[in-house]
Design an enzyme around this catalytic site. Structure first.
Site, PDB file in Angstrom:
ATOM      1  N   ASP A 166     -41.266  27.476  -0.581  1.00  0.00           N
ATOM      2  CA  ASP A 166     -40.791  25.969  -0.514  1.00  0.00           C
ATOM      3  C   ASP A 166     -39.389  25.914  -1.119  1.00  0.00           C
ATOM      4  OD1 ASP A 166     -40.274  23.461  -1.090  1.00  0.00           O
ATOM      5  OD2 ASP A 166     -42.213  23.238  -1.944  1.00  0.00           O
ATOM      6  N   PHE A 213     -33.382  24.128  18.519  1.00  0.00           N
ATOM      7  CA  PHE A 213     -33.602  22.796  17.921  1.00  0.00           C
ATOM      8  C   PHE A 213     -32.327  21.873  18.690  1.00  0.00           C
ATOM      9  CE2 PHE A 213     -35.899  25.298  14.938  1.00  0.00           C
ATOM     10  CZ  PHE A 213     -37.228  24.819  15.086  1.00  0.00           C
ATOM     11  N   GLU A 214     -31.404  22.479  18.576  1.00  0.00           N
ATOM     12  CA  GLU A 214     -30.225  21.521  19.050  1.00  0.00           C
ATOM     13  C   GLU A 214     -30.125  21.695  20.637  1.00  0.00           C
ATOM     14  OE1 GLU A 214     -25.314  21.491  18.652  1.00  0.00           O
ATOM     15  OE2 GLU A 214     -26.417  23.304  17.869  1.00  0.00           O
ATOM     16  N   ASP A 266     -29.976  15.883  14.945  1.00  0.00           N
ATOM     17  CA  ASP A 266     -29.726  15.393  16.570  1.00  0.00           C
ATOM     18  C   ASP A 266     -30.427  14.061  16.372  1.00  0.00           C
ATOM     19  OD1 ASP A 266     -32.126  16.649  16.161  1.00  0.00           O
ATOM     20  OD2 ASP A 266     -32.281  16.324  18.528  1.00  0.00           O
ATOM     21  N   GLU A 314     -37.640  30.044   4.188  1.00  0.00           N
ATOM     22  CA  GLU A 314     -38.469  29.266   5.370  1.00  0.00           C
ATOM     23  C   GLU A 314     -40.086  29.456   4.742  1.00  0.00           C
ATOM     24  OE1 GLU A 314     -39.467  27.273   7.699  1.00  0.00           O
ATOM     25  OE2 GLU A 314     -37.857  27.846   9.019  1.00  0.00           O
ATOM     26  N   ASP A 347     -36.729  18.506   9.586  1.00  0.00           N
ATOM     27  CA  ASP A 347     -37.512  17.655  10.156  1.00  0.00           C
ATOM     28  C   ASP A 347     -37.072  16.230   9.761  1.00  0.00           C
ATOM     29  OD1 ASP A 347     -39.735  15.957  10.847  1.00  0.00           O
ATOM     30  OD2 ASP A 347     -41.108  17.647  10.585  1.00  0.00           O
ATOM     31  N   THR A 383     -28.476  25.839  18.358  1.00  0.00           N
ATOM     32  CA  THR A 383     -29.707  26.458  17.776  1.00  0.00           C
ATOM     33  C   THR A 383     -30.525  25.961  18.960  1.00  0.00           C
ATOM     34  OG1 THR A 383     -30.335  24.364  16.770  1.00  0.00           O
ATOM     35  CG2 THR A 383     -29.287  26.097  15.386  1.00  0.00           C
TER      36      THR A 383
END
Length: 231
Positions: free
Chosen positions: A112, A208-209, A171, A85, A135, A206
């Site tokens: 990276d 984000f989900e 998503d 990360e 992203d 998660t």
């Protein structure tokens, strides 16, 4: 295009705010215990030495706050997990979780991910690779910044052991279609489902989900497998 000539455009932009006191403490005190120091100049990692044991290794790219990665590593003690990360705040949170839960099969790296995959992961060394909710770079002019590109999939296929898996989730419907279409062009990756997976498998939910679902987005899981030689 070979691995040595492929230089991807960065798929991330650092927007990190100020770290909390706890996150900074975790980075200062816990990274030396649960994190690894690596640069491209160091060359490929010796994964058995890194974890001090021989076990299947799964690379997790972009673990965010580390919630899902900690959960899946705890559920699979028979595997080793390496998370990479660029965001220090999420890494600080994950380090605190590793310490609190006593997770012994998980290491983290601030780096990276594309550089790590290109320079630090040996060929045919991974049992799996996870890319959950990267992203999506939704604007067409930014599609070149997406992590998933044809050369990236070629590199992933090389790093996977025969029978190893690539599990991607998003998503964003258009990005899911992009992932699926590109995966069909990589001859070493098989899609046993013929399309999107019917369920997320052992991928935990998660943040984000959940945020995407609240916005009315569908979630797409794409689970591919590196072809194994016929017996």
């Amino acid at each position: 295009m070979s691995d040595n000539t492929y230089r991807p455009i960065r798929s991330f932009v650092r927007r990190e705010g100020r770290l909390t006191t706890g996150q900074q403490r975790a980075l200062d005190e816990l990274y030396s215990l649960y994190g690894i120091d690596w640069t491209a100049a160091a060359g490929p990692l010796d994964l058995d030495v890194l974890f001090n044991r021989q076990a299947p290794v799964v690379l997790d790219i972009g673990y965010g706050d580390g919630e899902a990665l900690a959960e899946i590593a705890s559920a699979h003690p028979e595997r080793n997990y390496l998370g990479v990360e660029v965001y220090r705040a999420g890494t600080g949170r994950l380090l605190r979780r590793i310490e609190a839960d006593g997770i012994t099969n998980l290491k983290v790296l601030l780096a990276d991910a594309s550089e790590l995959l290109r320079q630090g992961i040996p060929s045919a060394s991974l049992a799996g690779l996870q890319l959950f909710f990267p992203d999506p770079w939704p604007k067409k002019r930014h599609h070149k910044r997406r992590m998933v590109q044809a050369p990236w999939l070629t590199m992933v296929a090389d790093r996977l052991q025969p029978g190893g898996f690539l599990h991607m989730a998003t998503d964003w419907a258009e990005y899911a279609e992009w992932m699926l279409a590109l995966s069909e062009t990589e001859p070493r990756l098989d899609n046993p489902h013929g399309g999107y997976a019917p369920d997320p498998g052992d991928r935990p939910g998660t943040r984000f989900e959940r945020r995407g679902v609240r916005k009315g987005h569908d979630v797409f899981d794409l689970i591919l497998q590196r072809y194994a030689p016929s017996t």
